[in-house]
Design a protein around this motif. Structure first.
Motif, PDB file in Angstrom:
ATOM      1  N   SER A  14       0.721  -0.945  -0.041  1.00  0.00           N
ATOM      2  CA  SER A  14       0.179   0.363   0.371  1.00  0.00           C
ATOM      3  C   SER A  14       1.245   1.624   0.103  1.00  0.00           C
ATOM      4  N   HIS A  55      -0.658 -10.833   0.625  1.00  0.00           N
ATOM      5  CA  HIS A  55      -1.829 -10.307  -1.490  1.00  0.00           C
ATOM      6  C   HIS A  55      -0.327 -10.352  -2.299  1.00  0.00           C
ATOM      7  N   SER A  80      -1.899 -10.372   8.327  1.00  0.00           N
ATOM      8  CA  SER A  80      -3.442 -10.216   8.146  1.00  0.00           C
ATOM      9  C   SER A  80      -4.384 -10.069   9.372  1.00  0.00           C
ATOM     10  N   VAL A  81      -5.313  -9.466   8.834  1.00  0.00           N
ATOM     11  CA  VAL A  81      -6.230  -9.264   9.499  1.00  0.00           C
ATOM     12  C   VAL A  81      -6.720 -10.049  10.605  1.00  0.00           C
ATOM     13  N   ASP A  93     -15.389  -5.651   9.192  1.00  0.00           N
ATOM     14  CA  ASP A  93     -15.232  -4.535   8.551  1.00  0.00           C
ATOM     15  C   ASP A  93     -13.526  -3.694   9.104  1.00  0.00           C
ATOM     16  N   ARG A  94     -13.112  -4.210   9.557  1.00  0.00           N
ATOM     17  CA  ARG A  94     -11.839  -4.460   9.794  1.00  0.00           C
ATOM     18  C   ARG A  94     -10.950  -4.334   8.753  1.00  0.00           C
ATOM     19  N   VAL A  95     -10.002  -3.779   8.092  1.00  0.00           N
ATOM     20  CA  VAL A  95      -9.264  -3.494   7.349  1.00  0.00           C
ATOM     21  C   VAL A  95      -7.867  -3.625   7.323  1.00  0.00           C
ATOM     22  N   LYS A  96      -7.799  -2.588   8.243  1.00  0.00           N
ATOM     23  CA  LYS A  96      -6.240  -1.908   9.473  1.00  0.00           C
ATOM     24  C   LYS A  96      -5.699  -3.330   9.656  1.00  0.00           C
ATOM     25  N   LYS A 241      -9.756   0.341  14.404  1.00  0.00           N
ATOM     26  CA  LYS A 241      -7.983   1.101  14.403  1.00  0.00           C
ATOM     27  C   LYS A 241      -7.144   0.601  15.739  1.00  0.00           C
TER      28      LYS A 241
END
Length: 302
Positions: A14, A55, A80-81, A93-96, A241
């Protein structure tokens, strides 16, 4: 036993917009991370473990790891999350990611020896790795942690202010506290200044040690950190977050006397691309180090 170097690189995809755009800042296209691996190998580290995101595993193996083949042993682990202890599930919904403390724990089954932790995109300099390897190679029991304390005057950006963890040490050179300070910059006539919690500007001596996320740990760190991470998840595991940081573990280890953290001095100058405008300066600084004989024109690992 030679120490291991753990490089936190899970954010590379990212941050850089994809591995194909890993920035070549050395004279032969070397990345900052290439210099870290080079410095670690010649300082006496025996293995490098990369923490990455799954990824971009294929790209990472082809474009990064291939350079080190036959030079120094490397391993890859994944952050990874959903890489959580049994009984915990991340919010839908957690991405961070869960932070630097979580990143280190991804290597808990891989590292059995004293180890160092660094960021992938920071240039730490040869001497930083030398003092770290020397300390870690001499550890003879649990609870012997360290941090390379860079002199704040060697970590500033010419493009704007920076934030740093300002360290206080006891009379024996062990870490007593780390306080995050913001808006640190050099001001003509005053020296180095920062904004304190009362919105007042105060000065810092050039030699003041600051944390640049260059740590050294004995293997017991993993078990101690895992217990704290379980507690963190119990309290914050449903937040989107909240992050679990290395300093959280270090501060608790100091508080509970589970470990002592030696602050190692280095004359090396840290630098990185904090601002886009920093890049030409980074290229120039590496060019200067190459011209001075600190590094070859073309690193042996390329």
């Amino acid at each position: 036993m030679k120490p291991t170097l753990l490089i936190m690189a899970a954010g590379m995809g990212s941050r850089y917009g994809g591995l194909k755009q890993l920035d070549g800042v050395g004279p032969s296209g070397e990345t900052i991370m290439d210099y870290s691996v080079f410095d670690a190998a010649r300082a006496g580290f025996g293995k490098v473990v990369f923490v990455i995101g799954r990824h971009f595993e294929q790209d990472f193996r082809e474009k990064v790891l291939a350079k080190y083949e036959g030079r120094i042993p490397v391993e890859v682990v994944f952050q990874s999350v959903d890489a959580l202890p049994a009984g915990f599930v991340p919010p839908a919904d957690r991405v961070k990611p869960w932070g630097t403390g979580h990143a280190v724990l991804m290597a808990a089954d891989t590292i059995r020896e004293p180890f160092a932790v660094i960021n992938a995109d920071d240039f730490y300099g040869r001497n930083g790795f030398e003092v770290l390897a020397r300390f870690l190679s001499a550890t003879d029991g649990p609870g012997q942690y360290c941090m390379v304390g860079y002199r704040v005057g060697n970590t500033l950006s010419e493009s704007g202010s920076v934030s740093r963890g300002v360290c206080e040490t006891d009379g024996e050179g062990f870490l007593a506290s780390v306080t995050e300070r913001t808006e640190i910059r050099r001001q003509e006539g005053r020296g180095i200044i920062f904004r304190d919690e009362n919105d007042e500007y105060r000065t810092l001596a050039d030699e003041t040690p600051v944390s640049m996320n260059m740590w050294g740990f004995t293997p017991d760190y993993m078990e101690f950190s895992a217990r704290l991470f379980d507690r963190f998840l119990s309290e914050h595991g449903q937040e989107l977050k909240s992050e679990f940081y290395i300093p959280t573990v270090v501060n608790e280890a100091i508080r509970t006397q589970a470990a002592k953290v030696k602050v190692l001095d280095t004359h090396a100058g840290w630098f990185g691309v904090t601002y886009a405008a920093d890049r030409p300066g980074v290229v120039a600084k590496i060019r200067t180090l190459v011209d001075a004989g600190e590094y070859p024109e073309r690193l042996w690992l390329l």
